[in-house]
Design a protein around this motif. Structure first.
Motif, PDB file in Angstrom:
ATOM      1  N   TYR A 133      50.269  19.823  -4.767  1.00 46.77           N
ATOM      2  CA  TYR A 133      49.746  20.918  -3.944  1.00 46.77           C
ATOM      3  C   TYR A 133      48.656  21.687  -4.689  1.00 46.77           C
ATOM      4  CZ  TYR A 133      53.565  20.568  -0.508  1.00 46.77           C
ATOM      5  OH  TYR A 133      54.419  20.144   0.466  1.00 46.77           O
ATOM      6  N   GLY A 185      48.282  28.871   1.561  1.00 49.09           N
ATOM      7  CA  GLY A 185      48.793  27.985   0.511  1.00 49.09           C
ATOM      8  C   GLY A 185      49.790  28.677  -0.393  1.00 49.09           C
ATOM      9  N   TYR A 189      53.707  27.811  -1.393  1.00 49.60           N
ATOM     10  CA  TYR A 189      54.322  27.710  -2.730  1.00 49.60           C
ATOM     11  C   TYR A 189      55.597  28.540  -2.794  1.00 49.60           C
ATOM     12  CZ  TYR A 189      49.574  26.345  -4.141  1.00 49.60           C
ATOM     13  OH  TYR A 189      48.352  25.763  -4.241  1.00 49.60           O
TER      14      TYR A 189
END
Length: 393
Positions: A133, A185, A189
């Protein structure tokens, strides 16, 4: 029949430099009692390249391409401190637009550095997925860097009195798009990592540093702020134009590896806030101080002539560093990155001492790993966030 005898004596083990979590450049000599760590001695110097001595035989401009090799994941900060020190020494004014561009680049670089801390840290403690990622997001930052500076990792972009080139057409819109995308994003996480029971088992209560202890060891950056000390040079020193933006110091009071993780995640969000404010308020005007081209010229001043005025990445002129000394510092992703500079009325610095945050933060490792388990070493070392390029220099 022979009965195996249980050994009672201690065992000395080499961890690194070929251990995958040591990345080939750090060696720990461990004294173990079974799984318990009794003592730890870090061995440095596998990546020593004489960076400070090289600086004493180069002009600032010649030295700029070298500096990105100290902390090669937060390259903009090494460039920033390299131009900030002579700027302070000679009292060079930086135009407002250049200062805004610098802040945008520095905060993007901070995010890139924290991302490449997060991925390998998670891999070290057994989680592979975040590693992929973070590279996805980091590539987008490097695309922005490449568009503005021409290079993805080693930028050579900062100059005394400004930056080497203005932002290209359409860059600001692309950066806005990245900010919007990156915030989603970070949420991803946090969903994946922050409440993961296996992750919490590995990091909670591991490598605890108290606030007073952190100050006594000279720690800085997320290592210090995770121990309850609200100290950030962007607020303390007010360098560049950080005081014009609305943002908060990220800190935690627990002082363990989880707190250091949370501080860095928070810092990435704050960086996005600053970048968005800087992009909205970026003023017009020059991106470099042309007056710098006119003072204290060294003999080879043909670079300042009209013919060179329109080169895309301009060199700033060589000028003599006056006979005085100074300490300059910036808040790098890993802590306080400083330069102690002594001028000698020459175009070369007489002394150029680097104060790398990783080197100072690494001191506390033997204290943290004593009486812990062998497997906790990876968690603690990972949470410190060291780059051996700046530790060894």
């Amino acid at each position: 029949m022979t009965v195996p005898v249980t050994r009672k004596d201690l065992m000395i083990v080499n961890m690194g430099p070929h251990h995958p979590s040591m990345h080939g450049v750090l060696r720990l000599i461990l004294t173990l009692d079974g799984e318990d760590v009794i003592d730890c001695e870090p061995i440095l110097g596998y990546l020593h390249r004489g960076m400070e001595k090289i600086a004493e035989n180069r002009t600032i401009l010649q030295y700029l391409p070298y500096v990105t090799r100290w902390d090669y994941l937060a390259t903009m900060f090494t460039e920033a401190i390299t131009v900030n020190a002579p700027e302070k020494l000679e009292n060079v004014q930086v135009p407002q637009r250049a200062s805004y561009i610098r802040v945008i680049m520095l905060e993007l670089s901070r995010i890139a550095s924290h991302l490449l801390w997060l991925g390998p840290f998670m891999a070290d403690i057994g989680a592979q997925t975040p590693f992929f990622y973070i590279f996805r997001e980091r590539e987008l930052i490097y695309n922005l860097f490449e568009a503005a500076t021409g290079m993805r990792m080693m930028h050579n972009y900062f100059r005394i009195g400004g930056v080497a080139a203005d932002l290209p057409y359409g860059w600001i819109e692309k950066c806005f798009d990245f900010c919007d995308y990156f915030l989603t994003g970070v949420v991803e996480y946090q969903k994946l990592i922050t409440r993961n029971p296996i992750f919490l088992e590995r990091v909670e209560g591991v490598g605890i540093i108290g606030g007073e202890e952190a100050v006594n060891w000279g720690l800085s950056g997320p290592m210090l702020r995770a121990s309850g000390i609200q100290w950030d040079l962007r607020k303390v020193d007010n360098y560049e134009c950080y005081n014009e933006f609305d943002w908060e110091i990220q800190w935690q009071k627990e002082g363990d590896s989880l707190a250091r993780y949370l501080v860095r995640i928070g810092e990435m969000k704050e960086s996005i806030k600053m970048i968005q404010q800087a992009l909205e308020g970026i003023p017009g005007g020059p991106y470099e101080n042309l007056e710098v081209r006119r003072f204290d010229r060294a003999k080879n001043s043909e670079w300042n002539d009209f013919a060179y005025r329109f080169i895309s990445k301009k060199p700033s002129p060589n000028f003599e560093l006056s006979k005085q000394e100074l300490y300059a510092r910036v808040e790098a992703p890993k802590g306080e990155l400083g330069i102690y500079l002594i001028g000698d009325n020459s175009v070369f610095p007489w002394r150029w001492k680097i104060r790398p945050p990783g080197f100072i933060n690494l001191q506390i490792l033997p204290e943290l790993v004593k009486r812990m388990k062998l497997a906790d070493i990876m968690t603690i070392l990972g949470s410190i966030d060291i780059i051996m390029g700046e530790v060894d220099r």
